[in-house]
Design an enzyme around this catalytic site. Structure first.
Site, PDB file in Angstrom:
ATOM      1  N   GLY A   1       0.813  -1.211   0.000  1.00 28.55           N
ATOM      2  CA  GLY A   1       0.000   0.000   0.000  1.00 28.55           C
ATOM      3  C   GLY A   1       0.841   1.253   0.000  1.00 28.55           C
ATOM      4  O   GLY A   1       1.807   1.365   0.764  1.00 28.55           O
TER       5      GLY A   1
ATOM      6  N   GLY B   1      -0.466   4.451   0.492  1.00 30.69           N
ATOM      7  CA  GLY B   1      -1.185   5.569   1.091  1.00 30.69           C
ATOM      8  C   GLY B   1      -0.251   6.341   1.996  1.00 30.69           C
ATOM      9  O   GLY B   1       0.979   6.256   1.877  1.00 30.69           O
ATOM     10  N   TYR B   2      -0.816   7.077   2.938  1.00 26.69           N
ATOM     11  CA  TYR B   2       0.017   7.890   3.823  1.00 26.69           C
ATOM     12  C   TYR B   2       1.043   7.035   4.570  1.00 26.69           C
ATOM     13  O   TYR B   2       2.229   7.342   4.591  1.00 26.69           O
ATOM     14  CB  TYR B   2      -0.858   8.639   4.835  1.00 26.69           C
ATOM     15  CG  TYR B   2      -1.755   9.682   4.224  1.00 26.69           C
ATOM     16  CD1 TYR B   2      -1.228  10.861   3.712  1.00 26.69           C
ATOM     17  CD2 TYR B   2      -3.130   9.508   4.160  1.00 26.69           C
ATOM     18  CE1 TYR B   2      -2.042  11.831   3.147  1.00 26.69           C
ATOM     19  CE2 TYR B   2      -3.954  10.476   3.603  1.00 26.69           C
ATOM     20  CZ  TYR B   2      -3.403  11.632   3.098  1.00 26.69           C
ATOM     21  OH  TYR B   2      -4.220  12.584   2.538  1.00 26.69           O
ATOM     22  N   ALA B   3       0.585   5.954   5.194  1.00 27.28           N
ATOM     23  CA  ALA B   3       1.479   5.140   6.024  1.00 27.28           C
ATOM     24  C   ALA B   3       2.484   4.358   5.189  1.00 27.28           C
ATOM     25  O   ALA B   3       3.675   4.319   5.498  1.00 27.28           O
ATOM     26  CB  ALA B   3       0.659   4.190   6.896  1.00 27.28           C
TER      27      ALA B   3
ATOM     28  N   LYS C   1      -1.787  -0.775  -5.864  1.00 26.40           N
ATOM     29  CA  LYS C   1      -2.733  -1.055  -6.956  1.00 26.40           C
ATOM     30  C   LYS C   1      -2.496  -0.129  -8.133  1.00 26.40           C
ATOM     31  O   LYS C   1      -2.573  -0.547  -9.289  1.00 26.40           O
ATOM     32  CB  LYS C   1      -4.158  -0.903  -6.429  1.00 26.40           C
ATOM     33  CG  LYS C   1      -5.245  -1.179  -7.446  1.00 26.40           C
ATOM     34  CD  LYS C   1      -6.620  -1.020  -6.807  1.00 26.40           C
ATOM     35  CE  LYS C   1      -7.741  -1.285  -7.808  1.00 26.40           C
ATOM     36  NZ  LYS C   1      -9.083  -1.130  -7.176  1.00 26.40           N
TER      37      LYS C   1
ATOM     38  N   VAL D   1      -3.164  -6.987  -3.924  1.00 26.66           N
ATOM     39  CA  VAL D   1      -2.901  -8.045  -2.947  1.00 26.66           C
ATOM     40  C   VAL D   1      -4.134  -8.934  -2.816  1.00 26.66           C
ATOM     41  O   VAL D   1      -5.250  -8.447  -2.607  1.00 26.66           O
ATOM     42  CB  VAL D   1      -2.537  -7.461  -1.578  1.00 26.66           C
ATOM     43  CG1 VAL D   1      -2.310  -8.569  -0.547  1.00 26.66           C
ATOM     44  CG2 VAL D   1      -1.299  -6.574  -1.686  1.00 26.66           C
TER      45      VAL D   1
ATOM     46  N   GLU E   1     -17.138  17.597   5.473  1.00 28.32           N
ATOM     47  CA  GLU E   1     -16.256  18.275   4.526  1.00 28.32           C
ATOM     48  C   GLU E   1     -16.800  18.174   3.100  1.00 28.32           C
ATOM     49  O   GLU E   1     -16.646  19.111   2.298  1.00 28.32           O
ATOM     50  CB  GLU E   1     -14.844  17.703   4.613  1.00 28.32           C
ATOM     51  CG  GLU E   1     -14.125  18.060   5.910  1.00 28.32           C
ATOM     52  CD  GLU E   1     -12.628  17.886   5.839  1.00 28.32           C
ATOM     53  OE1 GLU E   1     -11.903  18.763   6.327  1.00 28.32           O
ATOM     54  OE2 GLU E   1     -12.172  16.857   5.288  1.00 28.32           O
TER      55      GLU E   1
ATOM     56  N   GLN F   1      -2.744  12.122   9.968  1.00 26.63           N
ATOM     57  CA  GLN F   1      -1.682  12.561  10.875  1.00 26.63           C
ATOM     58  C   GLN F   1      -1.084  11.369  11.622  1.00 26.63           C
ATOM     59  O   GLN F   1       0.143  11.224  11.721  1.00 26.63           O
ATOM     60  CB  GLN F   1      -2.267  13.577  11.870  1.00 26.63           C
ATOM     61  CG  GLN F   1      -1.312  14.065  12.922  1.00 26.63           C
ATOM     62  CD  GLN F   1      -1.978  14.954  13.966  1.00 26.63           C
ATOM     63  OE1 GLN F   1      -1.337  15.421  14.891  1.00 26.63           O
ATOM     64  NE2 GLN F   1      -3.283  15.188  13.844  1.00 26.63           N
TER      65      GLN F   1
END
Length: 403
Positions: free
Chosen positions: A11, A13-15, A39, A82, A171, A317
């Protein structure tokens, strides 16, 4: 023969992306092979997807190519999906192949959680990724175009129903109140004909903020045309409506978007990890319980706040901070050094209510409202871009333009 340990990150993404980048900073090239599986060939800013869905930013602004920020000489990029993780064999099964690993980082992100609401998965749109968000944007505009060209248009077709009043839902409606007037002007439709309705089972919106900020947010959005239906449990989602409340009231709409919940990636359960509400409750060092070489981060992980007896909030965050702890601990394992526990440095929370409005609680509880909160939100977004992509990506994609 290559005897270097292999670190596989699932992955981007952020992490996941932050972990891969930090590993290249903390490890020399000869210390480990690093593989990043994703992906798509791009990273997207998950916290910007509501803007893509509303149509207030271009989809390309919310994403950047992985090859622009990851050195291919240090990280092997694999673009695949995955299918399963075989822990006992230290193997990851992909749709188009497989990988072995010595250390595994699972950062596969979230999936939509409809909490079993009848018809929600089948009939509502969800803000999940770039493609799903772009589909929502296109569908909303299609409803305007159809209304304008039909001889006897359905008045309900211009109603936009949003289920859920958490971060994403609020949002999103904040962006919709910016976008709807533009669409009305484009298609010569009276603004009064368009309804934006937010439905929430709880008695209030944005549970992470105090009553003063919540009251400000509701007043701001209501003054710009958002209708709130609180304490209104969604019983069912049909093709063109929500059925809500004890009296089964039906609210018709041309666009229905569910933002009411997410869960960790379903690969976790399929691969034999113990799941709590869709996620794995990890140890303090970010490893999966009972696993010496598997780290789980981001939306896939519950990281306990021992002082309060509950998990830390699963925010972008926090995900970026998960990555720092994970990368440091993988380096520690390679060097037979003690591991560190995750420490959450809470810098606060800011929610946008459109381009020039917002609310926030930052640092030691300092409250922000209006333009100051909207400005801080852009600072937060730009900081994320800089951390992940550096100056080049910040200048190319950042929200650096004035109001």
């Amino acid at each position: 023969m290559n005897n270097k340990p292999k670190i596989v990150v699932l992955g981007a993404g952020y992490a996941g992306l932050m972990t891969a980048r930090r590993l290249t900073q903390t490890l020399a090239a000869e210390e480990a092979d690093i593989v990043l599986v994703n992906k798509h060939n791009y990273h997207y800013e998950t916290t910007w997807l509501h803007e893509v869905a509303a149509g207030t930013i271009n989809p390309n602004q919310a994403r950047f190519m992985l090859s622009d920020v990851v050195n291919p000489n240090r990280v092997r990029l694999v673009y695949d999906v995955v299918s399963e993780i075989k822990k006992d064999e230290k193997r990851v099964v992909l749709e188009n192949g497989e990988l072995t690993y010595d250390y595994l980082v699972i950062a596969l992100g979230f999936e939509t959680n409809t909490f079993g609401i009848k018809g929600m998965a089948e009939n509502a749109y969800s803000i999940v990724d770039i493609d799903s968000s772009r589909l929502i944007r296109d569908h909303i505009e299609y409803q305007f175009a159809k209304y304008k060209t039909e001889e006897n248009p359905d008045e309900d077709s211009l109603t936009i129903l949003v289920g859920g009043a958490g971060f994403t839902g609020i949002e999103f409606v904040g962006e919709l109140v910016e976008r709807v007037p533009q669409l009305c002007k484009k298609y010569d439709i009276e603004r009064s004909k368009v309804r934006i309705i937010n439905v929430e089972a709880a008695p209030s919106i944005l549970p992470m903020f105090d009553k003063d900020l919540v009251s400000y947010a509701m007043n701001s959005l209501e003054n710009r045309g958002v209708e709130f239906r609180l304490d209104a449990k969604i019983q069912e989602c049909t093709e063109d409506s929500f059925i809500i409340g004890e009296d089964n009231e039906e609210i018709k709409a041309g666009t229905i978007v569910w933002t009411g919940g997410v869960t960790g990636n379903s690969i976790l359960g399929k691969s034999g990890f113990e799941i709590t509400r869709g996620k794995v409750t990890v140890n303090g060092d970010m490893r999966a319980p009972g696993e010496e070489d598997i780290f789980i981060l981001g939306d896939c992980a519950w990281v306990m706040n021992e002082a309060e007896g509950r998990p830390f909030p699963p925010t972008a965050q926090a995900a970026l901070q998960h990555a720092k702890t994970c990368a440091n601990n993988i380096r520690a394992l390679l060097h037979n050094e003690p591991l560190e526990n995750f420490y959450f440095d809470d810098k606060g929370t800011v929610a946008s209510l459109g381009v020039t409005d917002g609310i926030g609680s930052i640092f030691n509880g300092t409250k922000l409202k209006g333009k100051s909160a909207a400005t801080m939100k852009k600072v937060v977004d730009n900081r994320s871009l800089f951390m992940l992509g550096g100056t080049k990506i910040l200048l190319k994609k950042g929200k650096i333009r004035p109001f």
